[in-house]
Write a protein that holds these residues in place. Sequence first.
Motif, PDB file in Angstrom:
ATOM      1  N   SER A 180       0.820  -1.215   0.000  1.00  0.00           N
ATOM      2  CA  SER A 180       0.000   0.000   0.000  1.00  0.00           C
ATOM      3  C   SER A 180       0.850   1.260   0.000  1.00  0.00           C
ATOM      4  O   SER A 180       0.537   2.231  -0.701  1.00  0.00           O
ATOM      5  CB  SER A 180      -0.937  -0.001   1.218  1.00  0.00           C
ATOM      6  N   SER A 183       2.435   1.758  -3.503  1.00  0.00           N
ATOM      7  CA  SER A 183       1.385   2.102  -4.465  1.00  0.00           C
ATOM      8  C   SER A 183       0.901   3.528  -4.271  1.00  0.00           C
ATOM      9  O   SER A 183       0.716   4.276  -5.249  1.00  0.00           O
ATOM     10  CB  SER A 183       0.206   1.130  -4.320  1.00  0.00           C
ATOM     11  N   THR A 184       0.693   3.910  -3.020  1.00  0.00           N
ATOM     12  CA  THR A 184       0.202   5.260  -2.730  1.00  0.00           C
ATOM     13  C   THR A 184       1.225   6.312  -3.115  1.00  0.00           C
ATOM     14  O   THR A 184       0.884   7.360  -3.684  1.00  0.00           O
ATOM     15  CB  THR A 184      -0.159   5.384  -1.237  1.00  0.00           C
ATOM     16  N   ALA A 187       1.322   6.541  -6.958  1.00  0.00           N
ATOM     17  CA  ALA A 187       0.044   7.087  -7.433  1.00  0.00           C
ATOM     18  C   ALA A 187      -0.044   8.579  -7.138  1.00  0.00           C
ATOM     19  O   ALA A 187      -0.604   9.348  -7.932  1.00  0.00           O
ATOM     20  CB  ALA A 187      -1.125   6.349  -6.769  1.00  0.00           C
ATOM     21  N   THR A 191      -0.558  11.531  -9.761  1.00  0.00           N
ATOM     22  CA  THR A 191      -1.664  12.474  -9.572  1.00  0.00           C
ATOM     23  C   THR A 191      -1.200  13.906  -9.777  1.00  0.00           C
ATOM     24  O   THR A 191      -1.845  14.696 -10.480  1.00  0.00           O
ATOM     25  CB  THR A 191      -2.273  12.318  -8.169  1.00  0.00           C
ATOM     26  N   ILE A 270      -3.616   2.251 -10.200  1.00  0.00           N
ATOM     27  CA  ILE A 270      -3.637   1.956  -8.758  1.00  0.00           C
ATOM     28  C   ILE A 270      -4.030   0.501  -8.530  1.00  0.00           C
ATOM     29  O   ILE A 270      -3.421  -0.213  -7.713  1.00  0.00           O
ATOM     30  CB  ILE A 270      -4.597   2.912  -8.023  1.00  0.00           C
ATOM     31  N   TYR A 271      -5.041   0.049  -9.243  1.00  0.00           N
ATOM     32  CA  TYR A 271      -5.475  -1.344  -9.128  1.00  0.00           C
ATOM     33  C   TYR A 271      -4.338  -2.291  -9.505  1.00  0.00           C
ATOM     34  O   TYR A 271      -4.052  -3.256  -8.785  1.00  0.00           O
ATOM     35  CB  TYR A 271      -6.681  -1.564 -10.038  1.00  0.00           C
ATOM     36  N   ALA A 307      -8.531   2.145  -1.081  1.00  0.00           N
ATOM     37  CA  ALA A 307      -8.069   1.887  -2.442  1.00  0.00           C
ATOM     38  C   ALA A 307      -9.239   1.466  -3.320  1.00  0.00           C
ATOM     39  O   ALA A 307      -9.379   1.926  -4.465  1.00  0.00           O
ATOM     40  CB  ALA A 307      -6.982   0.819  -2.443  1.00  0.00           C
ATOM     41  N   VAL A 311     -10.459   3.783  -6.599  1.00  0.00           N
ATOM     42  CA  VAL A 311     -10.513   3.154  -7.916  1.00  0.00           C
ATOM     43  C   VAL A 311     -11.934   3.212  -8.468  1.00  0.00           C
ATOM     44  O   VAL A 311     -12.153   3.527  -9.646  1.00  0.00           O
ATOM     45  CB  VAL A 311     -10.003   1.697  -7.854  1.00  0.00           C
TER      46      VAL A 311
END
Length: 399
Positions: A180, A183-184, A187, A191, A270-271, A307, A311
Amino acid sequence: MATGTVQHPLITHTTEVPGTTVIPRIDMRPDGLHERGKQLVESIRSGPRSANPFLITERAEEKQITLSSRDLQLSDFGLLKTLGTGTFARVWLVKPKEQKEADKNKVYALKILRKADVIKLKQVEHVRNERKTLAAVVGHPFITTLNASFSDDQSLYMLLDYCPGGEIFSYLRRARRFDSETSTFYAAEITMTIEYLHESHGIAYRDLKPENILLDADGHLRLVDFGFAKQVGNRETYTLCGTPEYLAPEVIHNSGHGLAVDWWALGILIYEFLVGQPPFWDQNPMRIYEQIVEGRLRFPPNMPASAQNIVSLLCKTNPSERLGHISGGASRVRAHPFFQDIVWDDLFYRRVKGPILPRVSHPADSSNFEEYPDPPDSRGQSIYTDDLRKKYESLFSDF
């Protein structure tokens, strides 16, 4: 649908089908410039300062271009290694033959595009858009930097900063999925990059995927391959282009698409970061499109609730309901609980290192890229004839 090979994110890969440019994903692998260069540098050092630090419109005045002042040509560089290949381009790791002592270890990525092949594959407008977009966004911390562009009798050249970490795609495949925190982090950087492209320039990137994200030595990402990027503003465009698993429904419907497609793609990204594969996938591209249009997301039970929620909000089949495109824009995305642990200023100004630190032993280390065969004999390549030159050379005048 189109078939072909995706080989490297610095290349615009395409396979022609009338009216379409769709990239399939194959196996789940892995001191100064010449005059035009000077003009490029000067053109990107202007513009008002934005009140929002994530929407920088000023440029990096401190950036130093360390090449000689005479006109650039291919013979100014030593070609060290191929970093990637495509149907009409090859990316080389290069080192300038003449450098100041302080810059003796500086290397670049040189993207070489053969004019005849660009024309044959109907990619002239995409190549022009790529160069124009990269010139407009120089200075953003998460976008590959265009240092110069030039041309010769047969080819076009874009001199880019080298990212020694390689593709984030490769790290994802080795890890199978990211945690997590990782990924965050990535992402969040994406963004801010989408926010900048949309709200400062009205540019839709249109090809977001792990293969188009490189890592620098500090573990921050750099978005590359702007061949499908287009300045659309509030307008819509109708070109079918992108990668099947990441296409937004409105692209598939050919009903006109705009900036909202990048927010859809962020949701897919993200997925894939968290699960290890995109939510819509099938060996048959047509089945992928059917799943996307249906828009039914299925989440593994161990996927964090925040998450799943972001998504779901990013992957609204109706773009007018899509997070990022609705009222509040990118600020609504950044305010989502999925990003609650992100300190946006620290991230943007690179006060922290990335969660993945590539193994890089020296500036020209290319071990994080795959090995590619030597370039083919030039005798078998398409020639940019006098007839083609009369018709198309004016379109390459920006290089």
